[in-house]
Motif scaffolding. Structure first.
Motif, PDB file in Angstrom:
ATOM      1  N   GLU A  90      77.167 -74.936   3.403  1.00  0.00           N
ATOM      2  CA  GLU A  90      75.918 -75.627   3.077  1.00  0.00           C
ATOM      3  C   GLU A  90      76.100 -77.137   3.160  1.00  0.00           C
ATOM      4  OE1 GLU A  90      73.014 -74.353   2.678  1.00  0.00           O
ATOM      5  OE2 GLU A  90      73.498 -72.234   2.446  1.00  0.00           O
ATOM      6  N   LEU A  91      77.216 -77.628   2.668  1.00  0.00           N
ATOM      7  CA  LEU A  91      77.458 -79.074   2.684  1.00  0.00           C
ATOM      8  C   LEU A  91      77.584 -79.601   4.110  1.00  0.00           C
ATOM      9  CD1 LEU A  91      79.961 -79.418  -0.291  1.00  0.00           C
ATOM     10  CD2 LEU A  91      77.604 -80.256  -0.201  1.00  0.00           C
ATOM     11  N   GLU A  92      78.267 -78.853   4.953  1.00  0.00           N
ATOM     12  CA  GLU A  92      78.385 -79.287   6.351  1.00  0.00           C
ATOM     13  C   GLU A  92      77.016 -79.361   7.007  1.00  0.00           C
ATOM     14  OE1 GLU A  92      78.555 -79.014  10.606  1.00  0.00           O
ATOM     15  OE2 GLU A  92      77.951 -77.342   9.310  1.00  0.00           O
ATOM     16  N   ARG A  93      76.166 -78.410   6.691  1.00  0.00           N
ATOM     17  CA  ARG A  93      74.821 -78.393   7.261  1.00  0.00           C
ATOM     18  C   ARG A  93      73.999 -79.575   6.753  1.00  0.00           C
ATOM     19  NH1 ARG A  93      72.413 -77.591  11.700  1.00  0.00           N
ATOM     20  NH2 ARG A  93      70.583 -76.248  11.714  1.00  0.00           N
ATOM     21  N   MET A  94      74.171 -79.928   5.499  1.00  0.00           N
ATOM     22  CA  MET A  94      73.500 -81.109   4.960  1.00  0.00           C
ATOM     23  C   MET A  94      73.962 -82.370   5.680  1.00  0.00           C
ATOM     24  SD  MET A  94      73.595 -80.393   0.871  1.00  0.00           S
ATOM     25  CE  MET A  94      72.902 -78.909   0.147  1.00  0.00           C
TER      26      MET A  94
END
Length: 226
Positions: A90-94
């Motif tokens: 999720e963080l990478e996508r953000m």
């Protein structure tokens, strides 16, 4: 591996996830600053620095998978590790959303463009605050806080609607700005999706802490690329 060693390594991965989260928070706020100032130099720096976020994500993922494959984690440990994998993604996508906003800045060029910066700045402020507190809840396994944070997404949605109306009105008033206004729609889209993904982190926090897996607030998958 002694149990205390496994726990220590899991805690080290938690710390790395917090570092990754801090990188994403900074990238997001910097992207909004670049947009506000039409700073293409800063935007390019953000775009290029996304590689660091990607590398950190893969390093964390590798560390988690290695623990899973080489140790004998208990069911409780596996639950936490799978949650960490999800939060990591999720963080990478953000980070991709921040990169997408930076790319918008580089494509605006010169001339007039309607930027509802007040709403955009507030969206980013709320979304980043949600993210920061969601990560704190995750590492401390505070499922009560994790359940409360997604309620703030309504504020982001309202600001999205306000910005959307301004952008559409500008597009109608001056069709020559249609390309620029479409780019502004991407900006608010990315910020709205970032806040949605905070909810996903909160869901994984609840799962890690309690073993319950359910949807707090649904979201659609969307591409952040411009």
């Amino acid at each position: 591996m002694p149990r205390e060693t496994l726990i220590r390594q899991i805690n080290q991965i938690r710390d790395e996830i917090l570092i990754l989260g801090s990188m994403v928070e900074q990238a997001t706020l910097s992207a909004i600053q670049a947009l506000k100032n039409r700073d293409t130099h800063l935007a390019r720096e953000i775009f290029e620095a996304d590689q660091n976020i990607n590398e950190k994500r893969f390093a964390i993922e590798n560390a988690i998978i290695t623990l899973m494959a080489t140790q004998q984690p208990m069911a409780r440990d596996l639950r936490e590790m799978t949650a960490m994998l999800e939060v990591n993604t999720e963080l990478e996508r953000m980070g991709d959303y921040a990169k997408g906003i930076a790319k918008v800045v580089t494509r605006l060029g010169e001339g007039d463009v309607i930027i509802p910066i007040q709403e955009i700045e507030k969206m980013a402020e709320i979304a980043v605050s949600m993210l920061h507190r969601a990560l704190g809840a995750f590492v401390s396994e505070n499922h009560v806080q994790a359940l409360a944070i997604p309620k703030e997404d309504d504020q982001v949605d309202e600001l999205f609607n306000q910005a959307y109306r301004k952008i559409i009105e500008a597009m109608i008033a001056n069709p020559n700005l249609i390309d620029h206004t479409n780019l502004m729609l991407w900006v608010i889209h990315n910020l709205e999706r970032l806040a949605d993904r905070v909810t996903n982190i909160c869901e994984r926090t609840v799962f890690s802490a309690t073993g319950e897996l359910f949807e707090i607030d649904g979201m659609d998958e969307d591409d952040a690329n411009v």
